[in-house]
Design an enzyme around this catalytic site. Structure first.
Site, short mmCIF file in Angstrom:
data_model
loop_
_atom_site.label_atom_id
_atom_site.label_comp_id
_atom_site.label_asym_id
_atom_site.label_seq_id
_atom_site.Cartn_x
_atom_site.Cartn_y
_atom_site.Cartn_z
N GLU A 46 0.83 -1.21 0.00
CA GLU A 46 0.00 0.00 0.00
C GLU A 46 0.86 1.26 0.00
OE1 GLU A 46 -2.18 -2.94 2.81
OE2 GLU A 46 -0.15 -2.60 2.04
N ALA A 157 16.53 -42.27 -9.82
CA ALA A 157 17.90 -42.51 -10.27
C ALA A 157 18.05 -43.96 -10.70
CB ALA A 157 18.90 -42.20 -9.15
N TRP A 165 20.20 -36.69 -16.58
CA TRP A 165 19.05 -35.98 -15.98
C TRP A 165 17.81 -36.83 -16.15
CZ3 TRP A 165 20.10 -31.93 -13.04
CH2 TRP A 165 21.24 -31.19 -13.30
N ARG A 179 12.61 -22.62 -7.00
CA ARG A 179 13.64 -22.28 -6.01
C ARG A 179 13.65 -20.79 -5.72
NH1 ARG A 179 19.14 -25.66 -7.70
NH2 ARG A 179 18.36 -27.77 -7.21
N THR A 191 22.39 -36.80 -0.03
CA THR A 191 22.32 -36.08 -1.31
C THR A 191 23.39 -35.00 -1.38
OG1 THR A 191 19.95 -36.51 -1.53
CG2 THR A 191 20.84 -34.66 -2.77
N GLU A 251 14.03 -30.94 -1.54
CA GLU A 251 14.36 -31.53 -2.85
C GLU A 251 14.89 -32.95 -2.78
OE1 GLU A 251 16.45 -29.50 -5.82
OE2 GLU A 251 14.99 -27.88 -5.99
N GLY A 253 17.03 -36.44 -0.48
CA GLY A 253 16.65 -37.57 -1.31
C GLY A 253 15.44 -38.31 -0.77
#
Length: 324
Positions: A46, A157, A165, A179, A191, A251, A253
């Site tokens: 505002e 994986a 990827w 992110r 990870t 994110e 594992g």
């Protein structure tokens, strides 16, 4: 209000501990000013819009996604007072402010000054956009999004751990955008040590929005060489309450994801699915301790789905009846 909601999204994940609010000032059929809460929480939406509007704010309608604050702080004046002083004729509010210093007092102050106030316009959308602020107020912790990137058969994986990827460039770019909308990002120690993820934002123009990195480990963290950027270590999912963040992105594992689900600390799921089959690879989740399938139904609802290149994104939200 739709435009005000869009403005509020500009600094989602950058305004904690303040909410990310949007404000639009309209006179007749003309937009005279726009505002959104700035990084760090000040100035408020505002205040920004009123400063841009100047005298054009007199007699205008203000559309705000959250009730204007009623308290004065060392960082700035009360927005309800600013709206009164500017002479706006009408204020349309999406959602009431649960902060005890405002919570109805802002609306009351406007009405006492003779300003017409309409409330509850697109409140559900406003609540979704300010989920981090609201979760922190209601539950004393950040709003948690769990991100999983999997094959069609739920693998993250190959058996040897290779995961670059799973998804394509469009899905990875979207994940980096996510992110940028979180103050903190978390992975498990395994990870962190095995994959050495950057956990930063690598989209052109958004690099400065890289979140605080958080590592979950039940063991004391090693005196290892520091990577660029600040890193915080915590020993349990419940420790996220102390993080300086209202939005947390988890994110990986698989065991870290399962730990947050077992602790019932996940509010939103981002599932990126690649059109591939892996077979005997690493599962997306560890054991959740579920003994009865009947308890798993009705917990999540699909909010959004879209194609990202050849991949598919599904966004699930915790159902309102689920505990928090």
């Amino acid at each position: 209000m739709g435009a005000a909601l869009a403005l509020s999204e500009r600094t989602r994940g950058r305004t904690a501990p303040n909410p990310n609010v949007g404000c639009l000032l309209v006179a007749g059929d003309r937009i005279v000013a726009r505002g959104w809460t700035q990084p760090g929480g000040r100035p408020h939406a505002e205040a920004m819009a009123l400063a841009a509007a100047g005298d054009a704010a007199r007699g205008a309608t203000a559309y705000v996604t959250l009730e204007p604050c009623a308290h004065v702080s060392p960082r700035g004046p009360a927005c309800a007072d600013l709206l009164v002083a500017a002479g706006v004729a009408r204020v349309v509010v999406a959602l009431g402010d649960p902060d005890s210093r405002t919570n109805g007092a802002g609306i009351a102050r406007l009405r006492d000054a003779g300003i017409a106030v309409v409330t509850g316009i697109r409140a559900a959308e406003a609540a979704r956009g300010m989920a981090g602020f609201l979760t922190r107020r209601r539950h004393g912790r950040p709003f948690v999004t769990l991100k999983l990137a999997t094959s069609l058969d739920g693998r993250i994986a190959l058996s040897d751990g290779s995961s670059r990827w799973i998804t394509g460039p469009e899905a990875r770019a979207h994940a980096h955008l996510e992110r940028s909308r979180h103050e903190a990002i978390l992975v498990g120690r395994g990870t962190w040590e095995t994959d050495a993820p950057g956990l930063d934002v690598r989209l052109p123009g958004l690099e400065e929005r890289s979140p605080l990195r958080v590592i979950l480990s039940s063991r004391p963290h090693p005196a290892a060489p520091k990577r660029e950027g600040e890193t915080v270590w915590i020993d349990s999912p419940g420790a996220i309450a102390a993080l300086p963040a209202d939005h947390l992105l988890v994110e990986g594992g698989a065991e870290t994801a399962a730990a947050f689900l077992r602790a019932d600390l996940v509010d939103r799921l981002l599932l990126y699915r690649a059109p591939i089959l892996i077979g005997a690879g690493k599962a997306a989740l560890g054991d959740l301790g579920i003994a009865d399938l009947g308890t798993t139904h009705g917990r999540w609802r699909l909010h959004d789905s879209r194609n990202l290149g050849t991949d598919r994104l599904e966004v699930y939200e915790r159902t309102p009846c689920s505990p928090a």
